[in-house]
Design a protein around this motif. Structure first.
Motif, PDB file in Angstrom:
ATOM      1  N   UNK A   1     -33.903  14.669  26.568  1.00  0.00           N
ATOM      2  CA  UNK A   1     -32.649  14.427  25.857  1.00  0.00           C
ATOM      3  C   UNK A   1     -32.599  15.321  24.626  1.00  0.00           C
ATOM      4  N   UNK A   2     -31.441  15.892  24.375  1.00  0.00           N
ATOM      5  CA  UNK A   2     -31.282  16.718  23.186  1.00  0.00           C
ATOM      6  C   UNK A   2     -31.346  15.831  21.945  1.00  0.00           C
ATOM      7  N   UNK A   3     -31.633  16.406  20.769  1.00  0.00           N
ATOM      8  CA  UNK A   3     -31.617  15.603  19.538  1.00  0.00           C
ATOM      9  C   UNK A   3     -30.309  14.862  19.336  1.00  0.00           C
TER      10      UNK A   3
ATOM     11  N   UNK B   1     -39.072   9.193  29.054  1.00  0.00           N
ATOM     12  CA  UNK B   1     -37.887   8.844  29.837  1.00  0.00           C
ATOM     13  C   UNK B   1     -37.950   9.533  31.199  1.00  0.00           C
ATOM     14  N   UNK B   2     -37.713   8.748  32.236  1.00  0.00           N
ATOM     15  CA  UNK B   2     -37.711   9.272  33.603  1.00  0.00           C
ATOM     16  C   UNK B   2     -36.373   8.985  34.270  1.00  0.00           C
ATOM     17  N   UNK B   3     -35.901   9.939  35.045  1.00  0.00           N
ATOM     18  CA  UNK B   3     -34.743   9.747  35.916  1.00  0.00           C
ATOM     19  C   UNK B   3     -35.188  10.095  37.330  1.00  0.00           C
ATOM     20  N   UNK B   4     -35.053   9.155  38.232  1.00  0.00           N
ATOM     21  CA  UNK B   4     -35.552   9.322  39.600  1.00  0.00           C
ATOM     22  C   UNK B   4     -37.033   9.686  39.610  1.00  0.00           C
TER      23      UNK B   4
ATOM     24  N   UNK C   1     -26.439   9.893  30.036  1.00  0.00           N
ATOM     25  CA  UNK C   1     -26.609  10.913  31.072  1.00  0.00           C
ATOM     26  C   UNK C   1     -25.601  10.778  32.209  1.00  0.00           C
ATOM     27  N   UNK C   2     -24.868   9.664  32.229  1.00  0.00           N
ATOM     28  CA  UNK C   2     -23.882   9.467  33.282  1.00  0.00           C
ATOM     29  C   UNK C   2     -24.485   9.209  34.649  1.00  0.00           C
ATOM     30  N   UNK C   3     -25.595   8.462  34.666  1.00  0.00           N
ATOM     31  CA  UNK C   3     -26.240   8.124  35.940  1.00  0.00           C
ATOM     32  C   UNK C   3     -26.392   6.603  36.027  1.00  0.00           C
TER      33      UNK C   3
ATOM     34  N   UNK D   1     -33.064   5.083  35.968  1.00  0.00           N
ATOM     35  CA  UNK D   1     -33.678   5.433  34.687  1.00  0.00           C
ATOM     36  C   UNK D   1     -34.827   4.479  34.357  1.00  0.00           C
ATOM     37  N   UNK D   2     -35.918   5.038  33.860  1.00  0.00           N
ATOM     38  CA  UNK D   2     -37.032   4.257  33.323  1.00  0.00           C
ATOM     39  C   UNK D   2     -37.285   4.719  31.898  1.00  0.00           C
ATOM     40  N   UNK D   3     -37.297   3.775  30.968  1.00  0.00           N
ATOM     41  CA  UNK D   3     -37.527   4.120  29.552  1.00  0.00           C
ATOM     42  C   UNK D   3     -38.200   2.941  28.871  1.00  0.00           C
ATOM     43  N   UNK D   4     -39.053   3.242  27.907  1.00  0.00           N
ATOM     44  CA  UNK D   4     -39.852   2.214  27.246  1.00  0.00           C
ATOM     45  C   UNK D   4     -39.575   2.168  25.754  1.00  0.00           C
ATOM     46  N   UNK D   5     -39.582   0.950  25.228  1.00  0.00           N
ATOM     47  CA  UNK D   5     -39.532   0.728  23.785  1.00  0.00           C
ATOM     48  C   UNK D   5     -40.796  -0.007  23.371  1.00  0.00           C
TER      49      UNK D   5
END
Length: 321
Positions: A207-209, A198-201, A172-174, A179-183
Motif C-alpha cells: 500500500x502506498x503511504x 497485508x496479503x491479497x489472495x 483496494x477495491x477487492x 484480504x488478510x491483515x493483522x493488527x
C-alpha cells in the motif's frame, strides 16, 4: 449430550459470565451453533433473561435440524465450579460521550468483584477469556489481582484485524474475503497495523503511504461511526463469532491475534514491558502455548512498546502500589 470425540483436547465445558447480555448470549449461541463445546454454563444476575436466551438457543437448533446436542446449564455465581474455559462478557455500558477513565474504572470494579468466581472456575487449570473492555488493561489488572498463571489469561481482540482487512479491501477495491491483515498492540488508540504483512489472495500487497493514511483513518474512525448510529449495543455478532474461532484454535492450534501477557514464551522477541497487548499467539487447551516471533519493522516495534507501556501505566493507576 455433547458430540466431541473422546480424547479431543481443548475446552469441553465453557462458562459464560454475563450470559444475558447481547455479547454473552451471542457467545452461547455461537458456541452451540458451531458445536465447539459439549456443555455451556450460563451465569448472569438477570436470571430470567438468561434462561429465556437458553430456551431460544436450544429451540433454534431444533428449527434448523442441527445434529449438535449441546447441554445448557444456568447457574448462579455461587454454583459455578471448575471448567476448562470461562468467558467474561460482563461489562458496564459504554457511553460514547462519556469519560474513558470512568469507563475503565467502572469495568475494573465489576471485574474485580468476579475475581473469587474466576479463581474458582480456573482452580483446575482453566483459562479465562476476557471480552470486557478496555481488554488489555483489564487483563493486566486481572493478572496482578489473581493467582492465575498469566498464560491462562486471554484477551479478545480479533475484531481489530477483521476491521483492518475490510478497510484494506475497500481501499483496494477487492472483496474482503481475499484480504488478510493483522493488527497487534493495544485495542483502541494503541493499535499497530502490520502493513508489511497485508496479503491479497495469499500474496503480499504493498500500500502506498497515502493509501495507508486512508486505511488508518478508516480503521480509527470505526468507533465514531458505530456510535453515531446509536445502536445501544456493542458488536454482538462479530465478537461471539471470534470467540468460537478462539475455542477452535484452543483445540486444533493455529495462530491468532490475541491479547496476551508479554512474558509468555516467545513474547520476549518483541522486547516489551510486562503488560498485555495483542501479539500473534498459538493457543492450546491451557491458554497461550507460545507467541510467534514475527519480523516487524522498527516503527512497528516502537509502537508495540508504546502500547505495552500505555497499558502498564493504566493498570498502575487502577491498582496503585
Amino acid at each position: 449430550m455433547g458430540h466431541l470425540p473422546d480424547g479431543v483436547s481443548g475446552p469441553h465445558t465453557v462458562t459464560v459470565l454475563g450470559a444475558a447480555g447481547v455479547v454473552g448470549s451471542g457467545v452461547v449461541h455461537e458456541l452451540a451453533k458451531t458445536g465447539a463445546v459439549q456443555r455451556i454454563v450460563a451465569s448472569d444476575p438477570r436470571t430470567d433473561l438468561a434462561r429465556a436466551h437458553l430456551i431460544d438457543i436450544a429451540e433454534s437448533a431444533r428449527v434448523v435440524g442441527s445434529e449438535v446436542d449441546t447441554e445448557f446449564v444456568l447457574a448462579t455465581p455461587g454454583e459455578l465450579g471448575p471448567c476448562e474455559l470461562t468467558v467474561v462478557a460482563a461489562s458496564v455500558p459504554e457511553v460514547p460521550t462519556g469519560d474513558r477513565a470512568d469507563f475503565l474504572a467502572a469495568n475494573w470494579e465489576l471485574l474485580s468483584g468476579l475475581v473469587p468466581v474466576l479463581e474458582r472456575c480456573c482452580a483446575e487449570g482453566g483459562v479465562v477469556l476476557l471480552l470486557t473492555n478496555p481488554v488489555d488493561v483489564m487483563a493486566e489488572c486481572l493478572r496482578r489481582a489473581t493467582s492465575l498463571p498469566p498464560e491462562r489469561i486471554l484477551g479478545y481482540s480479533l475484531n481489530d484485524s477483521a476491521r483492518l482487512s475490510m478497510a484494506v479491501a475497500r481501499e483496494l477495491g477487492v472483496p474482503a474475503s481475499r484480504v488478510s491483515a493483522w493488527v497487534l498492540g493495544e485495542h483502541g488508540a494503541g493499535q499497530v497495523p502490520l502493513y508489511g504483512g497485508v496479503l491479497v489472495d495469499g500474496e503480499p500487497a504493498e500500500l502506498t503511504p497515502e493509501a495507508r493514511e486512508r486505511v488508518d483513518a478508516d480503521v480509527r474512525g470505526w468507533f465514531a461511526r458505530w456510535s453515531a448510529l446509536s445502536p445501544g449495543r456493542s458488536s454482538g455478532w462479530a465478537t461471539p463469532s471470534g470467540v468460537a474461532v478462539m475455542v477452535t484454535a484452543m483445540r486444533e492450534g493455529g495462530v491468532l491475534p490475541v491479547s496476551v501477557f508479554t512474558g509468555c514464551e516467545g513474547a520476549g522477541h518483541y522486547g516489551l514491558a510486562e503488560s498485555f497487548v495483542t501479539l500473534p499467539a498459538v493457543l492450546g487447551a491451557g491458554g497461550v502455548s507460545h507467541v510467534e516471533r514475527w519480523s516487524v519493522r522498527e516503527d512497528e516495534r516502537s509502537a508495540l512498546a508504546g502500547a505495552a507501556e500505555h497499558v502498564r501505566r493504566a493498570a498502575d493507576r487502577l491498582l496503585p502500589g
